[in-house]
Write a protein that holds these residues in place. Structure first.
Motif, PDB file in Angstrom:
ATOM      1  N   SER A  93     -11.314   6.318  -4.641  1.00 46.76           N
ATOM      2  CA  SER A  93     -11.729   5.312  -3.351  1.00 46.76           C
ATOM      3  C   SER A  93     -12.571   4.150  -4.030  1.00 46.76           C
ATOM      4  O   SER A  93     -13.798   4.010  -4.480  1.00 46.76           O
ATOM      5  N   ASP A 139       2.191   3.462 -11.827  1.00 41.94           N
ATOM      6  CA  ASP A 139       1.508   4.155 -12.455  1.00 41.94           C
ATOM      7  C   ASP A 139       0.176   3.501 -13.396  1.00 41.94           C
ATOM      8  O   ASP A 139      -1.287   4.249 -13.405  1.00 41.94           O
ATOM      9  N   ASN A 162      -4.430   0.164  -9.154  1.00 44.67           N
ATOM     10  CA  ASN A 162      -3.521   1.455  -8.111  1.00 44.67           C
ATOM     11  C   ASN A 162      -4.613   2.774  -8.954  1.00 44.67           C
ATOM     12  O   ASN A 162      -4.073   3.726  -9.348  1.00 44.67           O
ATOM     13  N   THR A 163      -4.970   3.218  -8.382  1.00 42.09           N
ATOM     14  CA  THR A 163      -6.458   4.093  -8.884  1.00 42.09           C
ATOM     15  C   THR A 163      -6.594   4.710  -7.554  1.00 42.09           C
ATOM     16  O   THR A 163      -6.483   4.217  -6.302  1.00 42.09           O
ATOM     17  N   MET A 164      -6.676   5.973  -7.787  1.00 40.04           N
ATOM     18  CA  MET A 164      -6.483   6.640  -5.727  1.00 40.04           C
ATOM     19  C   MET A 164      -8.425   7.367  -5.365  1.00 40.04           C
ATOM     20  O   MET A 164      -8.595   7.883  -4.691  1.00 40.04           O
ATOM     21  N   ASP A 167      -5.023   2.637   4.870  1.00 40.73           N
ATOM     22  CA  ASP A 167      -4.351   2.326   3.987  1.00 40.73           C
ATOM     23  C   ASP A 167      -6.157   1.655   3.144  1.00 40.73           C
ATOM     24  O   ASP A 167      -6.913   1.646   4.016  1.00 40.73           O
ATOM     25  N   ASP A 168      -5.885   1.154   2.379  1.00 41.19           N
ATOM     26  CA  ASP A 168      -7.215   0.092   1.460  1.00 41.19           C
ATOM     27  C   ASP A 168      -7.177  -1.390   1.439  1.00 41.19           C
ATOM     28  O   ASP A 168      -7.191  -2.007   1.161  1.00 41.19           O
ATOM     29  N   GLY A 191       0.890   4.712  -2.692  1.00 38.42           N
ATOM     30  CA  GLY A 191       0.790   5.526  -2.188  1.00 38.42           C
ATOM     31  C   GLY A 191      -0.779   5.798  -1.289  1.00 38.42           C
ATOM     32  O   GLY A 191      -1.235   6.823  -1.206  1.00 38.42           O
ATOM     33  N   ARG A 192      -0.984   4.718  -1.158  1.00 38.03           N
ATOM     34  CA  ARG A 192      -2.598   4.820  -0.021  1.00 38.03           C
ATOM     35  C   ARG A 192      -1.489   4.503   1.442  1.00 38.03           C
ATOM     36  O   ARG A 192      -2.234   4.147   1.879  1.00 38.03           O
ATOM     37  N   GLN A 248       0.730  -1.111  -0.293  1.00 36.11           N
ATOM     38  CA  GLN A 248      -0.448   0.252   0.375  1.00 36.11           C
ATOM     39  C   GLN A 248       0.717   1.239  -0.036  1.00 36.11           C
ATOM     40  O   GLN A 248       0.557   2.035  -0.268  1.00 36.11           O
TER      41      GLN A 248
END
Length: 789
Positions: A388, A379, A384-386, A115-116, A88-89, A84
């Motif tokens: 939610s 990327d 890896n999507t920002m 984190d996610d 970047g989470r 994570q």
């Protein structure tokens, strides 16, 4: 230094190494560098994280889509947090504070990690089974005509340690999944052949394969990595493969720990022939040989990608991934490595191998070649999507209390009538309710609801009894429009199903209002799963009936004693035990609103504002019919019922004794007051609908006063109406501690009546008299306490 374009496999391998380092360093830092002010072990699982590093990295960096949901093996939390962080989470500070206050959690947590995390894990086995029930709920939601059609179907994935397969709830889940046509579910078993206390028994793989095959799962074995498969293709490779297949688990682990020289000695002794096999071994250095023998399927990114991408979703799939516990670290293979940690010398060795400069241990790409290309690869990772991944769904409007008459009735019967009244409505509330029960649908009064709303199945199934013209009160039609999920006799599965359905708004973007029914004494059989569901902040209505020794003819095995205390102690669960049908109607209407209140802002404090953030609700009901109180329901009564108590017979300044009851003992309390002279002004009756709500409010008010506020709780306001000289008698068909604390609120002398021992068969009057909770016993207690005035 490597140059040129970095391939997908190469990038995931590099990120695997980085995840492994960060996970190892995270645990080392928490235990050996960060100050330990209280001297208590911090802990962590470097070896268990290492065995899953490639599995997790391949999934998150190569396979997963945002709609997929994952339950991570509890002991792999450090490598999960590291992944994570790379995406970047997760923040660096959370890793630095791993297992410290406010830091990344010891085990992945939906409610406490930032984190996610899709599914909390920690009580082993539950996260694995939860993924299957989440898949069933996803199929339920997608079958409805009101469901959103733009959402993508996700895979529900669990990563489990092989020792987790010792947990019985996993096998209960397998049977339920088979009944419900489970699909879109992957379980990935970290088959490192080591548990907490040692090496697992020989032959476990064959049992795992046979069990999953029997329940209709596709079994994919990930045993050999690409290096091993290439070696098997060389002259003599068939003999190497045969040796690996025959090698006992303990020996393989021991040789992994000892290293390349030990491998060479053992292999030369057992299969070396001065020919093909000897030449195969001689072509490899000790380090190369160690790498070859460690190249099991669960550590080979190329092999994992190949098998994951080939897997379908129409059948559940289990991947048995052979791994080495402690892979890639100096702990690899040692039987004591589960809770063991690398020494300072060993972590320094690992740091040197990973080319980590001192002072740069937390840097994202420290020690890796081509950091720009790695970032570019990250990327483009689909997962890896920002955005939610916690979805939302609007709250469903309630329709008001459904009152069901004033004749003698039980709360269990009233519950069935209330739900039937809701089923008759063409409301969004009725459409969003989903009920479930562990084979006690009829005996918990869900029959009328099911007759009107049907049972869920992906395909239409006719009721053969109806087709054959056999009279039956139950019209059991199955179909995609059905709103009842029938379960087998397992309370663990009930709570896992309620937990999954109670997170549907967040997981699948469609809100469900789950109602689960079971026998009250058997809450304890699924208590671990109930706690787990509440820990995830799942929202549901739990209806437990019948309760107490009032279920007289069934005997002690079916009579509950401690369940109200469970309701009071369980975080995230508001507990009620109404006596009258109008109280129940009020509570159910309130509960539908309460379970939909936002939990996102819930602070982790003892005095969190429960009514703002909501939670799940537990109703303890009875089969004993009692006379109802004819009255008009007004706002004051409604608020008091929800607050936890109201005066059934209000006190006067001359009040000498208060009878406080909860639940079905209302009839005994009223009769006791009559024996004392019900028309006199000396007896008051306090109707408690929720000891849980009363106690929580009292505790919160006391904490507020410690901080200088002037808060008064609902129970303090009620009891302030009685003189301090008055005594109090509490009565409940359950453990007396449920209400015994009431005397502590304002210091009134109290006698607490209840049931402290296993029940037995008999009539209700027999058992009430035996346990001294009948009207005569209550009246006697009242006389005793008033004589001491």
């Amino acid at each position: 230094m490597t140059t040129g374009k970095m391939g997908r496999v190469e990038a995931i391998e590099a990120l695997t190494r980085k995840s492994l380092w960060l996970a190892s360093w995270m645990v080392h830092h928490a235990n050996h560098i960060r100050p330990n002010v209280d001297g208590v072990k911090v802990g962590g699982h470097q070896a268990s994280s290492a065995s899953m590093a490639a599995l997790l990295a391949t999934l998150y960096f190569g396979i997963l889509k945002p709609q997929d949901r994952v339950a991570v093996k509890p002991h792999a939390a450090p490598v999960f947090h590291a992944i994570q962080y790379l995406m970047g989470r997760q923040t660096r500070q959370k890793l630095i504070d791993f297992r410290a206050f406010g830091g990344a959690q010891s085990y992945p947590s939906r409610t406490k990690d930032t984190d996610d995390v899709d599914f909390s894990t920690g009580s082993v086995g539950l996260g694995v089974a939860f993924s299957a029930f989440a898949s069933m709920v996803q199929d339920y939601v997608r079958a409805k005509d009101w469901a959103r059609k733009d959402s993508l179907e996700g895979r529900m994935i669990a990563l489990a340690g092989d020792a987790e397969l010792d947990e019985g709830n996993i096998y209960e889940c397998l049977l339920e999944g088979w009944k419900h046509g489970l699909r879109n579910c992957w379980w990935i078993i970290d088959y490192n052949r080591q548990s907490l206390d040692g090496v697992v028994r020989e032959g476990l793989y064959d049992r795992i394969e046979a069990i999953f095959t029997a329940f209709g799962w596709t079994v994919v074995t990930l045993k050999y990595g690409a290096l091993q498969r290439a070696a098997f293709a060389e002259p003599g490779g068939d003999r190497l493969k045969a040796w690996i297949d025959a090698c006992p688990n303990a020996l393989y682990s021991a040789l992994m720990f000892r290293g390349g020289g030990a491998w060479r000695e053992r292999l030369n002794d057992e299969i070396g022939d001065q020919g093909d096999v000897s030449a195969l071994l001689a072509r490899r250095s000790d380090d190369d040989l160690a790498a070859l023998m460690a190249n099991l399927g669960g550590h080979c990114v190329a092999s994992l990608l190949e098998q994951f991408e080939a897997a379908g979703s129409d059948r559940p799939t289990v991947f048995i991934a052979y791994t080495v516990k402690g892979w890639g670290t100096p702990l690899a293979g040692h039987k004591d490595n589960h809770a063991g940690q690398m020494t300072s010398a060993q972590i320094a060795q690992l740091q040197d191998e990973h080319r980590i400069r001192t002072g740069h241990e937390w840097d994202l790409f420290e020690g890796l070649d081509q950091p720009e290309q790695l970032q570019a690869f990250l990327d483009t990772v689909p997962f890896n999507t920002m955005a939610s991944r916690r979805l939302t769904s609007p709250a469903v409007p309630t329709i008001g209390p459904q009152f069901v008459g004033t004749g003698p009735t039980s709360t269990q019967a009233a519950f069935g009538k209330i739900l039937d009244a809701i089923a008759r409505t063409d409301s969004e509330l009725a459409r969003r309710i989903v009920t479930t029960s562990p084979d006690v649908t009829v005996s918990t009064n869900l029959g009328a609801w099911v007759n009107r709303r049907n049972l869920f199945a992906p395909q239409e199934m006719a009721d053969l009894f109806q087709r054959e013209a056999i009279p039956s009160t139950q019209k059991w039609r199955f179909g995609p429009d059905g709103q009842h999920m029938e379960l087998g006799i397992t309370e663990m599965n009930l709570f896992l199903m309620l937990g999954a359905a109670g997170l549907s708004h967040s997981l699948f973007g469609e809100r469900l209002l789950p109602i689960g029914t079971l026998y009250d004494p058997f809450i304890a059989r699924g208590l671990d799963a109930l706690n787990y569901a509440c820990y995830q902040d799942a929202r549901f209505l739990l209806v437990a009936t019948p309760s107490g020794v009032s279920l007289a003819g069934e005997g002690g095995a079916h009579q509950s004693i401690s369940s109200p205390l469970i309701g009071m102690a369980q975080d995230g669960l508001a507990s009620f035990e109404p006596a009258f049908a109008d109280e129940l109607a009020i509570i159910i209407d309130w509960a539908f609103d309460y379970i939909q209140r936002s939990g996102d802002a819930r602070p982790d404090l003892a005095d969190w504002p429960r009514d703002l953030t909501g939670g799940s609700v537990y109703l303890r009901l009875s089969t004993r019919s009692i006379d109802q109180v004819p009255r008009d329901v007004n706002c004051l009564l409604t608020n008091s019922v929800i607050g936890g108590a109201y005066w059934l017979k209000a006190p006067t300044p001359e009040c000498e004794v208060v009878i406080a009851y909860q639940g079905v003992l209302a009839s005994e309390a009223i009769a006791a007051a009559a024996r004392l002279g019900g028309d006199r002004r000396s007896v008051a009756i306090l109707a408690v609908t929720s000891a849980d709500r009363l106690n929580a409010g009292w505790q919160a008010a006391q904490r507020s006063r410690l901080h200088g506020d002037k808060a008064l709780s609902h129970i303090e306001k009620l009891l302030s109406d009685i003189p301090h000289r008055a005594g109090m008698v509490t009565a409940i068909d359950a453990h007396p501690a449920t209400l015994g604390w009431l005397g502590s609120v304002l210091g009134h002398r109290t006698i607490a009546l209840g049931v402290e021992h296993f029940g037995q068969t008999g009539t209700v009057h027999d058992l009430y008299r035996h346990f001294e909770i009948d009207a005569q016993a209550i009246a006697t207690a009242c006389r005793t306490i008033t004589s001491k005035t």
